[in-house]
Enzyme design. Structure first.
Site, mmCIF file in Angstrom:
data_model
loop_
_atom_site.group_PDB
_atom_site.id
_atom_site.type_symbol
_atom_site.label_atom_id
_atom_site.label_comp_id
_atom_site.label_asym_id
_atom_site.label_seq_id
_atom_site.Cartn_x
_atom_site.Cartn_y
_atom_site.Cartn_z
ATOM 1 N N ARG A 1 -14.668 24.114 6.672
ATOM 2 C CA ARG A 1 -14.421 23.441 5.398
ATOM 3 C C ARG A 1 -15.290 23.934 4.244
ATOM 4 O O ARG A 1 -15.044 23.572 3.089
ATOM 5 C CB ARG A 1 -14.603 21.935 5.572
ATOM 6 C CG ARG A 1 -13.661 21.315 6.602
ATOM 7 C CD ARG A 1 -12.202 21.567 6.273
ATOM 8 N NE ARG A 1 -11.318 20.879 7.216
ATOM 9 C CZ ARG A 1 -10.004 20.778 7.080
ATOM 10 N NH1 ARG A 1 -9.405 21.353 6.050
ATOM 11 N NH2 ARG A 1 -9.281 20.138 7.982
ATOM 12 N N ARG B 1 0.814 -1.220 0.000
ATOM 13 C CA ARG B 1 0.000 0.000 0.000
ATOM 14 C C ARG B 1 0.842 1.263 0.000
ATOM 15 O O ARG B 1 0.342 2.354 -0.297
ATOM 16 C CB ARG B 1 -0.934 0.022 1.215
ATOM 17 C CG ARG B 1 -0.194 0.096 2.552
ATOM 18 C CD ARG B 1 -1.148 0.142 3.729
ATOM 19 N NE ARG B 1 -0.411 -0.003 4.988
ATOM 20 C CZ ARG B 1 -0.974 0.200 6.181
ATOM 21 N NH1 ARG B 1 -2.242 0.559 6.271
ATOM 22 N NH2 ARG B 1 -0.255 0.036 7.280
#
Length: 250
Positions: free
Chosen positions: A200, A173
């Protein structure tokens, strides 16, 4: 290779309010369970269940927002499933700690040989940029698959096949890019969600998490409009959606 252009936000759980029989509220135009729970918490602080101002739930919560009495929002929790977002985005999201819980797909156990990749909003529509990006994703993906295959052979002496796969995937990974699509379950109380959305939705936020915040706001407003009524979306100069809040840091 699958490319993802937008997130998906699914509501998994929301508050269920059980009004105590010995402290009934004189409701006037009540709201959802999450809204009523927040109102009940506020009224408990002043033992004003008799509703002396005869406010509806929406009116009461608007006054709570004006007063900045945000602690009563901490009792209402909403659980969302976020899909079609990148690992880069979840790194940003998990910076919001207080009031949140997270459970995310594990790349140690889940096979990413069929992984999808989230196209950064900044390059969508630019054929040259997206083409170069896609080529990089395909190269990284092929390397991951080859690494897993090679590591499975290297760990052939490990009898437990499940453990052998985990060992191979956890090493392989490392070549996967931040754009790799992931799935994450997020639980948060309303006060925590409001703080996250205020930060955000702003134009200064990274584009992907802003896009996720827009989708989250849509779901939460649909469930508890009075708790998020002061959030407003608008068209930002860059052509994307952004948002602002009426009551700052409640």
């Amino acid at each position: 290779m699958e490319r993802i252009y937008a997130p998906t936000v699914t509501l998994l759980a929301n508050p269920v309010f059980h009004e105590p029989a010995h402290l009934p509220v004189q409701w006037k135009e009540p709201g959802s369970d999450g809204e009523e729970l927040a109102e009940f918490a506020g009224r408990l602080c002043y033992m004003s269940q008799h509703n002396p101002a005869e406010r509806s739930t929406a009116e009461y919560l608007t006054n709570i927002l004006k007063q900045g009495h945000g602690s009563v929002f901490e009792h209402s929790t909403y659980v969302l499933l976020l899909e079609g977002i990148s690992r880069s985005c979840t790194h940003e999201l998990m910076r919001h700690r207080a009031g949140f819980g997270y459970s995310q797909l594990s790349q140690r156990y889940v096979d990413e040989s069929r992984a999808a990749y989230v196209v950064p909003p900044a390059i969508i529509g630019d054929e040259k940029l997206e083409g170069a990006w896609a080529a990089q994703m395909e190269s990284a993906h092929a390397t991951y698959v080859a690494q897993v295959e090679g590591l499975m052979q290297r760990y052939a002496s490990v009898e437990n096949k499940i453990h052998r796969r985990k060992m191979s995937r956890e090493a392989a990974r490392s070549v996967l890019p931040n754009a790799t699509e992931t799935t994450i379950l997020v639980s948060g109380n309303v006060r925590a969600w409001r703080t996250m959305l205020e930060l955000r939705l702003g134009e200064g936020a990274e584009l992907e998490i802003r896009r996720v915040a827009v989708a989250i706001l849509g779901v939460l407003k649909g469930q508890a409009p009075a708790l998020f009524a002061d959030f407003e979306l608008y068209d930002a100069p860059d052509g994307t959606k952004a948002g602002r809040v009426g009551f700052h840091k409640v």
